[in-house]
Design a protein around this motif. Sequence first.
Motif, PDB file in Angstrom:
ATOM      1  N   TRP A  17     -18.910 -11.314 -20.902  1.00  0.00           N
ATOM      2  CA  TRP A  17     -18.137 -10.648 -19.851  1.00  0.00           C
ATOM      3  C   TRP A  17     -17.204  -9.609 -20.458  1.00  0.00           C
ATOM      4  CZ3 TRP A  17     -19.248 -11.001 -14.910  1.00  0.00           C
ATOM      5  CH2 TRP A  17     -19.776 -12.182 -14.368  1.00  0.00           C
ATOM      6  N   ALA A  18     -17.042  -8.487 -19.782  1.00  0.00           N
ATOM      7  CA  ALA A  18     -16.026  -7.513 -20.173  1.00  0.00           C
ATOM      8  C   ALA A  18     -14.647  -8.115 -19.951  1.00  0.00           C
ATOM      9  CB  ALA A  18     -16.189  -6.225 -19.369  1.00  0.00           C
ATOM     10  N   TRP A  19     -13.676  -7.693 -20.780  1.00  0.00           N
ATOM     11  CA  TRP A  19     -12.338  -8.266 -20.729  1.00  0.00           C
ATOM     12  C   TRP A  19     -11.369  -7.467 -19.862  1.00  0.00           C
ATOM     13  CZ3 TRP A  19     -10.845 -12.910 -22.565  1.00  0.00           C
ATOM     14  CH2 TRP A  19     -11.711 -13.569 -23.461  1.00  0.00           C
ATOM     15  N   GLY A  20     -11.626  -6.186 -19.618  1.00  0.00           N
ATOM     16  CA  GLY A  20     -10.686  -5.347 -18.891  1.00  0.00           C
ATOM     17  C   GLY A  20     -10.353  -5.908 -17.520  1.00  0.00           C
ATOM     18  N   PRO A  21      -9.081  -5.810 -17.092  1.00  0.00           N
ATOM     19  CA  PRO A  21      -8.657  -6.436 -15.835  1.00  0.00           C
ATOM     20  C   PRO A  21      -9.332  -5.863 -14.600  1.00  0.00           C
ATOM     21  CG  PRO A  21      -6.907  -5.054 -16.729  1.00  0.00           C
ATOM     22  CD  PRO A  21      -7.945  -5.166 -17.792  1.00  0.00           C
ATOM     23  N   GLN A  22      -9.906  -4.674 -14.699  1.00  0.00           N
ATOM     24  CA  GLN A  22     -10.628  -4.091 -13.568  1.00  0.00           C
ATOM     25  C   GLN A  22     -12.134  -4.090 -13.791  1.00  0.00           C
ATOM     26  OE1 GLN A  22      -8.858  -3.412 -10.856  1.00  0.00           O
ATOM     27  NE2 GLN A  22      -7.051  -4.013 -12.038  1.00  0.00           N
ATOM     28  N   HIS A  23     -12.591  -4.688 -14.879  1.00  0.00           N
ATOM     29  CA  HIS A  23     -14.005  -4.658 -15.218  1.00  0.00           C
ATOM     30  C   HIS A  23     -14.708  -5.908 -14.679  1.00  0.00           C
ATOM     31  CE1 HIS A  23     -13.238  -1.806 -18.871  1.00  0.00           C
ATOM     32  NE2 HIS A  23     -13.106  -1.212 -17.703  1.00  0.00           N
ATOM     33  N   THR A  24     -15.688  -5.708 -13.854  1.00  0.00           N
ATOM     34  CA  THR A  24     -16.443  -6.832 -13.290  1.00  0.00           C
ATOM     35  C   THR A  24     -17.913  -6.678 -13.670  1.00  0.00           C
ATOM     36  OG1 THR A  24     -16.652  -5.635 -11.197  1.00  0.00           O
ATOM     37  CG2 THR A  24     -14.857  -7.225 -11.380  1.00  0.00           C
ATOM     38  N   TYR A  25     -18.157  -6.756 -14.976  1.00  0.00           N
ATOM     39  CA  TYR A  25     -19.530  -6.641 -15.461  1.00  0.00           C
ATOM     40  C   TYR A  25     -19.674  -7.437 -16.752  1.00  0.00           C
ATOM     41  CZ  TYR A  25     -17.530  -2.928 -18.436  1.00  0.00           C
ATOM     42  OH  TYR A  25     -16.754  -2.207 -19.310  1.00  0.00           O
ATOM     43  N   ALA A  26     -20.927  -7.704 -17.085  1.00  0.00           N
ATOM     44  CA  ALA A  26     -21.268  -8.432 -18.303  1.00  0.00           C
ATOM     45  C   ALA A  26     -22.508  -7.815 -18.913  1.00  0.00           C
ATOM     46  CB  ALA A  26     -21.508  -9.907 -18.004  1.00  0.00           C
ATOM     47  N   LEU A  42     -18.991  -8.529 -27.921  1.00  0.00           N
ATOM     48  CA  LEU A  42     -18.290  -7.444 -27.232  1.00  0.00           C
ATOM     49  C   LEU A  42     -16.852  -7.364 -27.723  1.00  0.00           C
ATOM     50  CD1 LEU A  42     -18.226  -5.321 -24.902  1.00  0.00           C
ATOM     51  CD2 LEU A  42     -17.656  -7.204 -23.366  1.00  0.00           C
ATOM     52  N   SER A  43     -16.394  -6.162 -28.063  1.00  0.00           N
ATOM     53  CA  SER A  43     -15.026  -5.993 -28.534  1.00  0.00           C
ATOM     54  C   SER A  43     -14.035  -6.242 -27.403  1.00  0.00           C
ATOM     55  CB  SER A  43     -14.825  -4.590 -29.112  1.00  0.00           C
ATOM     56  OG  SER A  43     -15.006  -3.598 -28.124  1.00  0.00           O
ATOM     57  N   ALA A  44     -12.810  -6.609 -27.774  1.00  0.00           N
ATOM     58  CA  ALA A  44     -11.791  -6.954 -26.781  1.00  0.00           C
ATOM     59  C   ALA A  44     -11.384  -5.775 -25.918  1.00  0.00           C
ATOM     60  CB  ALA A  44     -10.565  -7.536 -27.481  1.00  0.00           C
ATOM     61  N   ASP A  45     -11.610  -4.554 -26.411  1.00  0.00           N
ATOM     62  CA  ASP A  45     -11.272  -3.375 -25.615  1.00  0.00           C
ATOM     63  C   ASP A  45     -12.455  -2.856 -24.793  1.00  0.00           C
ATOM     64  OD1 ASP A  45     -12.876  -2.194 -27.524  1.00  0.00           O
ATOM     65  OD2 ASP A  45     -11.297  -0.939 -28.394  1.00  0.00           O
ATOM     66  N   ASP A  46     -13.558  -3.608 -24.803  1.00  0.00           N
ATOM     67  CA  ASP A  46     -14.751  -3.264 -24.007  1.00  0.00           C
ATOM     68  C   ASP A  46     -15.366  -1.923 -24.405  1.00  0.00           C
ATOM     69  OD1 ASP A  46     -14.381  -5.610 -22.594  1.00  0.00           O
ATOM     70  OD2 ASP A  46     -13.405  -4.649 -20.890  1.00  0.00           O
TER      71      ASP A  46
END
Length: 438
Positions: free
Chosen positions: A274-283, A326-330
């Motif tokens: 899963w992506a980590w960004g607070p607005q990111h809803t993807y994997a 996946l890096s923490a900064d997506d």
Amino acid sequence: MARFRAAPAGRISLAVLAVSTLLGAPARADETCLSPYMAKITGIEDFVYVWTLGVEGLGDGSDKLVTVDAREASPTFGKPIHAASVGGRHEAHHGGFTDDRRQFWAAGLSDSKIFVFDVATEPARPRLVKVIDDFVEKSGGAAGPHGAYALPGRMLIPSLSNRDGTGRAALVEYANEGHHVATHWLPTDAAPNGARIEAGADGYGYDARVLPRRNAMLTSSFTGLANALRPLGELVKDGEAMKRFGQTMVVWDFHARQPRTVLSVPGVPLEIRWAWGPQHTYAFTSTALTSKLWLVREDAPGAWSARPVAEIGDPSALPLPVDISLSADDRTLFVDTFMDGTTRVFDISDPDAPRQIYEKKIGAQLNMVSQSWDGRRIYYTSSLLANWDKTGDGNEQFLKAYAWTGRELTPRFAIDFTAERLGRPHMMAFGAASLYAR
């Protein structure tokens, strides 16, 4: 020295972690793939725990959890300092920490045993404290525990198969204390369990990951134990057996444990990130047999889709993508391919159009990749499955550590697990020497 930032179970969210990273909170050293419900290490990891397959005639021949010293100031930096054997060979595969990080649960595929290690009392020397041997019985017939994923007070254990080895898998929940709580079977065409099915529902299992703020859980699919434990050279010549591989991913209502949509993802989707960004809803996932990166995205509230967005190497050469990180900064995604022993780095700042920016051959064969939260340290292991690993000169068995500059990988240390008489290193997890909050 690394330390733990403890949090009450269930209070950590993906959004909080991402925002704290952006705002300069203490850097978390943990792997970016871990459960959002876990307490996280801050600072730099002290140890790398390696869940290792035993090899007959090599050391004690048993599966074991090996501790590697990752402290750069230590006289034993980059060396194995402890091995906790479980006795016998069980096809050591995946595992994970409990939410309080006091235990590490390690799964054996071949006999469905789960080995519980105390990593809190003496982190440099984990100790086997429990063997869960009722997985098949208590789950109602699930078999081949693939790993362990922390939930609040529980461990979520995806199975690869059922007791007859042919396929239909389940998500099995155990309490941290070691008793069975619930079993949730993956949907099939014959038993969809209320899920909407795009093209078919094969019921295979592999990975399971949760995006709490969207109440979404995503699962992927591999194959039954009958295929997974068979020699690879023999398997690929069996046309009927090659039809029995996963072609789907399932989106679940996480809180209800209810499958909602069975997505068509042909080619055997494995690891989920899963992506980590607070607005990111993807994997992202990768497909082992078709060598593609896939993007799974929420297009509208509760409406999910999956589509291929990039090729990994030359698909016609069957490089066999296995693990991803996946890096923490997506922004970057590491992708390992087993057959050519190569890691590739993709710029995924535009998730719809990943672009390869780097590649490096790590060894003759390559499986797992673990990345620190700050993205500066990358670890690799070699073993996929006992009967799938290469033979002869290609059977390199290693843990290798690198520094990542954002442009290239530079070596930090390497351990030859065969020369050390330890076995076949499979998965990794980071540990710390500091005392745990009680």
